[in-house]
Enzyme design. Structure first.
Site, PDB file in Angstrom:
ATOM      1  N   GLU A   1       8.465 -15.197  -9.882  1.00  0.00           N
ATOM      2  CA  GLU A   1       7.710 -14.015  -9.456  1.00  0.00           C
ATOM      3  C   GLU A   1       7.349 -13.086 -10.618  1.00  0.00           C
ATOM      4  O   GLU A   1       6.349 -12.388 -10.542  1.00  0.00           O
ATOM      5  CB  GLU A   1       8.404 -13.257  -8.327  1.00  0.00           C
ATOM      6  CG  GLU A   1       9.628 -12.482  -8.694  1.00  0.00           C
ATOM      7  CD  GLU A   1      10.218 -11.703  -7.504  1.00  0.00           C
ATOM      8  OE1 GLU A   1       9.473 -11.272  -6.629  1.00  0.00           O
ATOM      9  OE2 GLU A   1      11.445 -11.540  -7.491  1.00  0.00           O
TER      10      GLU A   1
ATOM     11  N   CYS B   1       0.841  -1.188   0.000  1.00  0.00           N
ATOM     12  CA  CYS B   1       0.000   0.000   0.000  1.00  0.00           C
ATOM     13  C   CYS B   1       0.879   1.241   0.000  1.00  0.00           C
ATOM     14  O   CYS B   1       1.905   1.293   0.677  1.00  0.00           O
ATOM     15  CB  CYS B   1      -0.952   0.089   1.182  1.00  0.00           C
ATOM     16  SG  CYS B   1      -2.148  -1.232   1.233  1.00  0.00           S
TER      17      CYS B   1
ATOM     18  N   TRP C   1      -2.591  -2.744  -1.736  1.00  0.00           N
ATOM     19  CA  TRP C   1      -2.270  -4.169  -1.842  1.00  0.00           C
ATOM     20  C   TRP C   1      -3.186  -4.837  -0.822  1.00  0.00           C
ATOM     21  O   TRP C   1      -3.038  -4.657   0.379  1.00  0.00           O
ATOM     22  CB  TRP C   1      -0.796  -4.415  -1.518  1.00  0.00           C
ATOM     23  CG  TRP C   1      -0.379  -5.835  -1.747  1.00  0.00           C
ATOM     24  CD1 TRP C   1       0.073  -6.374  -2.905  1.00  0.00           C
ATOM     25  CD2 TRP C   1      -0.376  -6.901  -0.787  1.00  0.00           C
ATOM     26  NE1 TRP C   1       0.352  -7.709  -2.736  1.00  0.00           N
ATOM     27  CE2 TRP C   1       0.085  -8.062  -1.455  1.00  0.00           C
ATOM     28  CE3 TRP C   1      -0.724  -7.005   0.556  1.00  0.00           C
ATOM     29  CZ2 TRP C   1       0.220  -9.299  -0.805  1.00  0.00           C
ATOM     30  CZ3 TRP C   1      -0.600  -8.234   1.193  1.00  0.00           C
ATOM     31  CH2 TRP C   1      -0.129  -9.361   0.510  1.00  0.00           C
TER      32      TRP C   1
HETATM   33  O1  M6R Z   1      12.707  -5.292   1.441  1.00  0.00           O
HETATM   34  P1  M6R Z   1      13.164  -6.677   1.744  1.00  0.00           P
HETATM   35  O2  M6R Z   1      14.534  -6.956   1.212  1.00  0.00           O
HETATM   36  O3  M6R Z   1      13.075  -7.008   3.210  1.00  0.00           O
HETATM   37  O4  M6R Z   1      12.165  -7.623   1.001  1.00  0.00           O
HETATM   38  C1  M6R Z   1      12.230  -9.006   1.153  1.00  0.00           C
HETATM   39  C2  M6R Z   1      11.415  -9.720   0.111  1.00  0.00           C
HETATM   40  O5  M6R Z   1      10.074  -9.345   0.202  1.00  0.00           O
HETATM   41  C3  M6R Z   1      11.923  -9.433  -1.308  1.00  0.00           C
HETATM   42  O6  M6R Z   1      13.266  -9.761  -1.446  1.00  0.00           O
HETATM   43  C4  M6R Z   1      11.092 -10.234  -2.339  1.00  0.00           C
HETATM   44  O7  M6R Z   1      11.329 -11.592  -2.181  1.00  0.00           O
HETATM   45  C5  M6R Z   1      11.424  -9.769  -3.761  1.00  0.00           C
HETATM   46  N1  M6R Z   1      10.215  -9.554  -4.497  1.00  0.00           N
HETATM   47  C6  M6R Z   1      12.238 -10.744  -4.519  1.00  0.00           C
HETATM   48  O8  M6R Z   1      12.552 -10.309  -5.794  1.00  0.00           O
END
Ligand code: M6R
Length: 610
Positions: free
Chosen positions: A490, A2, A77
């Site tokens: 993804e 969001c 979201w």
């Molecule tokens: O902001 P963050 O690094 O903590 O986020 C972690 C995951 O949500 C993030 O790496 C997610 O898996 C990505 N979409 C991967 O490409």
């Protein structure tokens, strides 16, 4: 997860909000909306629609909102309630005087809702958010700030809020606990937003609102308070990254742009961190003695950051011989992990706002561990909660699929591992010296891989019809396989599994037939021959093999259907060079499949809910 933007100032609120909201679309794109106070009639008006912000924009073109200088906006979201128009923000109270936008989750919304319904409040959405506005309205007796202050004290969970009320047509109210919210201080205009890029075109003067703080904004004033209404002196920071950093700059997608930024990111990290034969871990706030006393490192992270952490486990153990445990944050927080004062917890996160990682950090601190974070976003919640921070300074990452943040995190873990190793063995081992020399070559190697992207695109296109992919790697490139699979699934929605190649015959080999593509990460290394054996097992079962191998490796050719070559580097650095072709393969397959590369379905960049 969001995105919120609020505006009060001398310009048109609607165009400011719409323009800024588009910069936050990476945070969620299930629905969006804008609510304003009509400058002439002093009445509230709104538009909202499901789907992307372009739908809202079309609606605003067809049915423009009246002139306004105060408003709030939101891109969603979905958590509670389907991603439809009814559940889109802003939400309003029964009298339609008060509007709010919210990012986060209200955990006690059901009990609050029951009480409010009994009192006559009419709910129209399925969201948790709607209770907040009814609660504010329940406390409202002409003073919107005090009503909001009373309401936030009743909420449990996480929230970043923007509130407007038609009785206060010059005032915007903000509050936060757990979800990010910044204030942009402009010239006769002020903003609230979930993230800096939203407002960077207008101002680079930022107040990072802290948990438990509220603010009132008019066009010429910003006042910050705690939830008891006590004024707080807020620091105004100046962010240094430019507007260009949050634009595509001629690339088709942010992801492709961010892939191309990697040589420069590594270059600046080398400049900042390699000091002759030493490594500088400025920001860590730990003395060499404190580092020496660390008996156990525990890494916590989610998604791609977790994969970076896995590489970290291999290298810290290899270089420093200090045991390293690693958990995905969502597991760590609930399983009573064994940590104590001799444990150094390393939290890795691009955004610094990932709810599970923040919770893991709190858990670790409760257990007495020191927490340092590896983070990209300056001033984020994670940074504020950590004892020390190693900033990657990779610049804003907008594409939902993480690319430059990953390689920067891995690079930072190398710096950490080398520092640990040097502290434990003051003369510095030959291995760390070799590594530091090889690391300096990485930006040039990256540039050469990017020059060969056409060939990688061809391989990707030729294989984009496969309905299922496996990614295999061993040892330090096992995490590379996991990351390659995550990237592909993804952004292309193709089922993709990452596996340790040696583990294949314990189950996943059953998947192999001529309809599966298997990406094998097989750079030159001590376990090269083992990988070749695993590749032969796949070939014998007709799997189609895409090998990522070291330049000059002829032996691989007969085994693979396609070979993507990467330049030779130190064996321990191979996860950094194979990352690029893995990112590019995922990218080009996604493009070929016609998917939305930067905003894949169901995902959001910053996962601020559990
Ligand atoms: O902001 P963050 O690094 O903590 O986020 C972690 C995951 O949500 C993030 O790496 C997610 O898996 C990505 N979409 C991967 O490409």
């Amino acid at each position: 997860m969001c995105g919120i933007v609020g505006y009060v100032g001398h310009q048109s609120a609607v165009s400011m909000l719409l323009n800024s909201l588009k910069k936050l679309e990476y945070r969620g794109y299930d629905s969006s909306g804008i609510g304003i106070v009509d400058a002439n009639k002093r009445k509230i008006a709104f538009r909202k629609d499901q789907g992307k912000i372009s739908n809202l924009e079309k609606m605003l073109n067809a049915r423009p909102l009246p002139e306004s200088h105060l408003g709030i906006s939101h891109t969603r979201w979905a958590t509670h309630g389907a991603p439809n128009k009814k559940n889109a923000h802003p939400h309003f109270d029964t009298s339609k005087k008060i509007f709010i936008v919210h990012n986060g989750i209200i955990e006690n919304y059901e009990s609050l809702k029951k009480d409010l319904i009994k009192k006559g409040h009419k709910f129209i959405s399925d969201t948790d958010t709607e209770v907040i506005v009814h609660l504010i309205s329940d406390f409202y007796n002409g003073d919107i700030f005090h009503a909001t202050q009373k309401a936030v004290k009743k909420l449990r969970g996480a929230f970043a809020l923007g509130v407007i009320c038609e009785d206060s047509p010059e005032q915007l109210i903000a509050a936060r606990i757990g979800s990010p919210l910044i204030i942009g201080v402009g010239d006769h205009e002020n903003f609230i937003a979930s993230d800096v890029p939203a407002i960077l075109e207008s101002t680079n003067k930022i107040i990072y609102l802290k948990d438990g703080q509220m603010a009132t904004l008019t066009s010429d004033r910003v006042d910050v308070f705690d939830f008891d209404g006590k004024p707080v002196k807020a620091k105004v920071d100046e962010v240094t990254f430019s507007v260009d950093a949050v634009q595509k700059q001629g690339f088709d997608h942010f992801m492709l742009k961010e892939i191309h930024e990697q040589p420069a990111v590594l270059e600046q990290m080398l400049k900042a961190r390699l000091k002759g034969s030493k490594v500088s871990l400025e920001g860590l706030h730990l003395t060499d003695q404190q580092l020496k006393d660390v008996e156990h490192v525990f890494i916590v992270a989610c998604g791609t950051a977790y994969h970076a952490g896995l590489v970290g486990k291999y290298i810290i153990e290899k270089l420093a011989r200090t045991p390293v445990s690693i958990d995905v944050s969502s597991e760590f927080r609930y399983r009573d992990p064994i940590i104590d004062k001799k444990t150094l917890v390393v939290a890795i996160s691009q955004s610094g706002e990932t709810a599970d990682t923040l919770a893991a950090v709190r858990e670790a601190k409760n257990k007495g561990a020191k927490v340092v974070s590896i983070c990209n976003v300056v001033g984020s919640s994670l940074v504020r909660e950590s004892d020390g921070v190693l900033y990657t300074h990779a610049g804003p990452e907008i594409g939902v699929a993480s690319t430059k943040a990953y390689t920067a995190q891995v690079m930072m873990l190398f710096f950490m591992a080398i520092k640990f190793s040097q502290i434990k063995n003051e003369k510095g081992s030959a291995l760390t010296k070799d590594l530091m020399a090889a690391m300096k070559e990485l930006p040039a190697l990256y540039t050469s891989i990017l020059k060969s992207k056409r060939g990688i695109a061809q391989v990707a296109r030729k294989n984009s019809h496969f309905g299922c992919f496996l990614f295999l790697g061993r040892n330090i490139n096992f995490p590379s396989a996991l990351e390659g699979a995550l990237k592909l699934k993804e952004i292309s929605y193709i089922p993709a599994e990452g596996y340790a190649a040696g583990e294949m015959k314990h189950g996943p080999i059953a998947l192999i037939d001529e309809y599966r593509a298997v990406v094998c990460v097989v750079p030159q290394s001590d376990i090269y021959e083992k990988m070749i054996s695993n590749i032969q097992e796949i070939k014998a079962r007709k799997g189609k093999i895409i090998a990522i191998a070291t330049e000059g490796d002829q032996q691989i050719k007969p085994h693979a259907n396609h070979v993507v070559y990467v330049p030779r580097t130190h064996e321990l650095l191979t996860p950094l060079v194979v990352a690029l072709p893995l990112q590019l393969i995922a990218y080009y397959i996604s493009v070929q499949q016609g998917c939305d590369v930067d905003q894949p379905r169901n995902l959001a960049k910053s996962v601020t809910v559990e």
